[in-house]
Scaffold this motif. Structure first.
Motif, PDB file in Angstrom:
ATOM      1  N   VAL A 133      50.323  38.362  36.921  1.00 29.59           N
ATOM      2  CA  VAL A 133      50.846  38.053  38.258  1.00 29.59           C
ATOM      3  C   VAL A 133      49.935  38.649  39.326  1.00 29.59           C
ATOM      4  O   VAL A 133      49.644  37.996  40.334  1.00 29.59           O
ATOM      5  CB  VAL A 133      52.293  38.570  38.406  1.00 29.59           C
ATOM      6  CG1 VAL A 133      52.783  38.426  39.842  1.00 29.59           C
ATOM      7  CG2 VAL A 133      53.221  37.825  37.448  1.00 29.59           C
ATOM      8  N   LEU A 134      49.449  39.851  39.101  1.00 27.61           N
ATOM      9  CA  LEU A 134      48.548  40.483  40.061  1.00 27.61           C
ATOM     10  C   LEU A 134      47.270  39.671  40.218  1.00 27.61           C
ATOM     11  O   LEU A 134      46.806  39.444  41.353  1.00 27.61           O
ATOM     12  CB  LEU A 134      48.235  41.919  39.632  1.00 27.61           C
ATOM     13  CG  LEU A 134      47.289  42.712  40.511  1.00 27.61           C
ATOM     14  CD1 LEU A 134      47.759  42.722  41.964  1.00 27.61           C
ATOM     15  CD2 LEU A 134      47.150  44.133  39.973  1.00 27.61           C
ATOM     16  N   ARG A 135      46.704  39.216  39.118  1.00 32.51           N
ATOM     17  CA  ARG A 135      45.497  38.366  39.209  1.00 32.51           C
ATOM     18  C   ARG A 135      45.778  37.090  40.007  1.00 32.51           C
ATOM     19  O   ARG A 135      44.956  36.651  40.806  1.00 32.51           O
ATOM     20  CB  ARG A 135      44.984  38.037  37.821  1.00 32.51           C
ATOM     21  CG  ARG A 135      44.228  39.167  37.170  1.00 32.51           C
ATOM     22  CD  ARG A 135      43.612  38.763  35.821  1.00 32.51           C
ATOM     23  NE  ARG A 135      42.876  39.871  35.245  1.00 32.51           N
ATOM     24  CZ  ARG A 135      43.409  40.791  34.438  1.00 32.51           C
ATOM     25  NH1 ARG A 135      44.678  40.718  34.096  1.00 32.51           N
ATOM     26  NH2 ARG A 135      42.674  41.776  33.976  1.00 32.51           N
ATOM     27  N   ARG A 136      46.939  36.495  39.797  1.00 38.45           N
ATOM     28  CA  ARG A 136      47.314  35.276  40.537  1.00 38.45           C
ATOM     29  C   ARG A 136      47.397  35.588  42.030  1.00 38.45           C
ATOM     30  O   ARG A 136      46.924  34.808  42.860  1.00 38.45           O
ATOM     31  CB  ARG A 136      48.645  34.750  40.010  1.00 38.45           C
ATOM     32  CG  ARG A 136      49.209  33.548  40.739  1.00 38.45           C
ATOM     33  CD  ARG A 136      48.441  32.267  40.505  1.00 38.45           C
ATOM     34  NE  ARG A 136      48.291  31.928  39.137  1.00 38.45           N
ATOM     35  CZ  ARG A 136      49.059  31.088  38.453  1.00 38.45           C
ATOM     36  NH1 ARG A 136      50.069  30.489  39.046  1.00 38.45           N
ATOM     37  NH2 ARG A 136      48.812  30.822  37.191  1.00 38.45           N
ATOM     38  N   ALA A 137      47.973  36.724  42.387  1.00 38.67           N
ATOM     39  CA  ALA A 137      48.082  37.100  43.803  1.00 38.67           C
ATOM     40  C   ALA A 137      46.696  37.308  44.416  1.00 38.67           C
ATOM     41  O   ALA A 137      46.468  36.941  45.575  1.00 38.67           O
ATOM     42  CB  ALA A 137      48.925  38.360  43.940  1.00 38.67           C
ATOM     43  N   LEU A 138      45.789  37.896  43.654  1.00 37.56           N
ATOM     44  CA  LEU A 138      44.437  38.151  44.157  1.00 37.56           C
ATOM     45  C   LEU A 138      43.630  36.870  44.351  1.00 37.56           C
ATOM     46  O   LEU A 138      42.708  36.835  45.165  1.00 37.56           O
ATOM     47  CB  LEU A 138      43.696  39.097  43.206  1.00 37.56           C
ATOM     48  CG  LEU A 138      44.266  40.516  43.129  1.00 37.56           C
ATOM     49  CD1 LEU A 138      43.644  41.270  41.973  1.00 37.56           C
ATOM     50  CD2 LEU A 138      44.069  41.241  44.453  1.00 37.56           C
TER      51      LEU A 138
END
Length: 140
Positions: A133-138
């Motif tokens: 999820v963090l990678r998607r947000a970035l």
């Protein structure tokens, strides 16, 4: 008792520069001791975005405006006999930079800003798919 339908949960994903806001789950909650995004159940009549903002406030004492839906995740667990214990559809919502004073509230044992690279390196014990999820947000 078998679960007959998925529950919907909202996750508040908050970035500030090179840091991400995470909470460590309290001992009496699922994923106890693990770090994850503030979040919880969507209440009847509540939108996913409203739930993300409410859960953020309840768990961190911070207010932020939901900006966009990032992704969704199915979280399904069975017991040893194969009986469905629970099924959550988790919806990750990116929120704007929050206002207020950060504090661990409600069912969060701890709330803190963590360097993104620290989280992505696996330096913290994380709930499932936090890194995804963090990678998607970035990417946004």
């Amino acid at each position: 008792m078998a679960v007959s339908y998925p529950r919907i949960g909202a996750l508040a994903v908050v970035l500030d520069g090179d840091s991400v806001l995470l909470v460590r789950r309290a001992a009496h909650k699922p994923d106890a001791g693990l770090w994850g995004f503030p979040g919880g159940h969507v209440e009847p009549g509540e939108t996913v975005h409203a739930a993300a903002a409410r859960e953020l406030l309840e768990e961190t004492c911070l207010c932020a405006t939901p900006v966009e839906t990032l992704t969704h995740l199915d979280l399904i667990r069975h017991d040893a006999e194969g009986t469905l214990l629970f099924h959550y559809l988790l919806v990750a919502v990116r929120c704007a930079t929050p206002v207020g004073t950060l504090a661990a509230c409600d069912d969060a044992a701890e709330a803190a800003w963590h360097p993104v690279d620290h989280v992505l390196r696996g330096a913290l014990p994380l709930s499932r798919d936090v890194d995804t999820v963090l990678r998607r947000a970035l990417e946004r």
